[in-house]
Scaffold this active site. Sequence first.
Site: not given
Ligand code: TXE
Length: 498
Positions: A177, A230-231, A235, A252, A286, A333, A387
């Site tokens: 996904k 992701g965030s 996570g 991660e 990240c 963002q 972050e």
């Molecule tokens: O991340 P999300 P977002 C951090 C960075 C950024 C913040 C928000 O600080 O400002 O996260 O970014 C999926 N169940 N990073 O809102 O929400 C979502 O669809 C399952 C750091 O974009 O974490 C996407 O595919 N999945 C990071 C993924 O999770 C869910 C890189 C990431 O989205 C979900 C990106 C749920 N309930 C953002 N909700 C890094 N480590 O590099 C969302 N998703």
Amino acid sequence: MSEPRVYHNLIGGEWVASASGKTFESRNPADSREVVGIFQDSSADDINAAVAAARTAYPTWRLMPAPKRGEIMFRAAQLLRDRKEQYSREMTREMGKVLSETGGDLVEALDMLYFCGGEGRRLHGQTTPSELPNKWQLSIRQPVGVCGLITPWNFPMAIPSWKMLPALICGNTLVIKPAEDTPASTYNLVQCLIDAGLPPGVVNIVTGYGPSAGQPLVEHLDVNIISFTGSTATGRRVTELAAPTMKRVSLELGGKNPMIVLDDADLELALEGVTWGAFGTTGQRCTATSRLIVQRGIAQEFTHRVVERAQGLRVGNGLDTDAQVGPIINQRQMERVLNYIEIGQQEGARLLCGGQRLTGGAHAHGWFIAPTVFADVRPQMRIAQEEIFGPVLSILTVDSFEQAITVANDVQYGLSSSIYTRDVNKAYQAMRDLYTGIVYVNAPTIGAEIHLPFGGTKATGNGHREAGQQALDLFSEWKSIYVDYSGGLQRAQIDNAE
Ligand code: TXE
């Protein structure tokens, strides 16, 4: 402008619309008038179908010899290389970062194809002597089953490759996904695998939003592993949602990565490093350098030079070869980053440059923020702790090497860190004492290579590592095998000393 392409979910080798018939648009962050593609807005029904397809494909894929699985990756690598220019441009349109960076993102996927393809001929276990005569024993990796992969938007091809390819070489099938902002690059990578001979159902793509498409994947009883990037907040949610099924979860998450510059450092080198580390990918990595910890003796001069550099960066559309820094991924963002800039000022940090949205001219229709530098940042300020994920650098001044290490470690995250010094003893102490998953010496906090483990300590994750051979540990299960060829019952775990 031509009609945007409509992308379908990939389920069991078929391109299908979402069960609800709903779709969503992905737009170019440098020019939000431009629709990059139309994608399926999926829900639990689509996830269920995709997981069923992955489960059906599993028994055959599991038994395909791993070197043969690897050959598909080698062929896909050749195709990806041939399509590099087109795919890089498409990635810049969906994600925003400049062309040289999207080319680099694609090359990471390419490297991963070769690396994991090669692992097909290794996947090493152990052979070891037995404590009993005429007995032989070994450990081997076995696949885990169906993997659910959830990826973010900042590395639209590299991160999917980091998850998909180790999963596949170990013999698993998967459902991915991708992030709702950047799904097209996942399609491009998967298309190379399909054209290279990947059987139907081994890789399935379901697009959609986190709560509606990601969550049912995490909760699915027939998914054995979730690998998520992701965030931190999401996570944590993913961990909670997965807990009742006891599946393996790899996270991660974020970073608040420090670069330390000591009085004796090569300042020109450190300047190059911090400019690239803080403002490359518009700070949306990240591993981005978001804290600059400088020793007092050089603080004033170095800060002045950093500001000069930041002000000289050209911000624009990543497709424009002149641009050095692209847009922020989306409006939400951008507002989040601007809010942090506001918070920094309220906290009493000194805003030295940037701090505002860029509008008008080439910036009129995109989400651009000027490279921003704060000085007089204290370690407990929110802009030194949280972050931000944008082109914002916080400068903290310290009196000693020891204080620099303490400040560097005093955050909830532990992904990457760096130190610039000419003192070899201090460099080694820093390598030992910086409590992060990655440490750089005389290089910025970004630039990981795919054959070393990638991940962090503390709230950056939950102990797993991506990339390197360590990635195989996530996507396989160890099996220990004992073969007794003595012809009699030999009892282990019993006191045989007599
Ligand atoms: O991340 P999300 P977002 C951090 C960075 C950024 C913040 C928000 O600080 O400002 O996260 O970014 C999926 N169940 N990073 O809102 O929400 C979502 O669809 C399952 C750091 O974009 O974490 C996407 O595919 N999945 C990071 C993924 O999770 C869910 C890189 C990431 O989205 C979900 C990106 C749920 N309930 C953002 N909700 C890094 N480590 O590099 C969302 N998703």
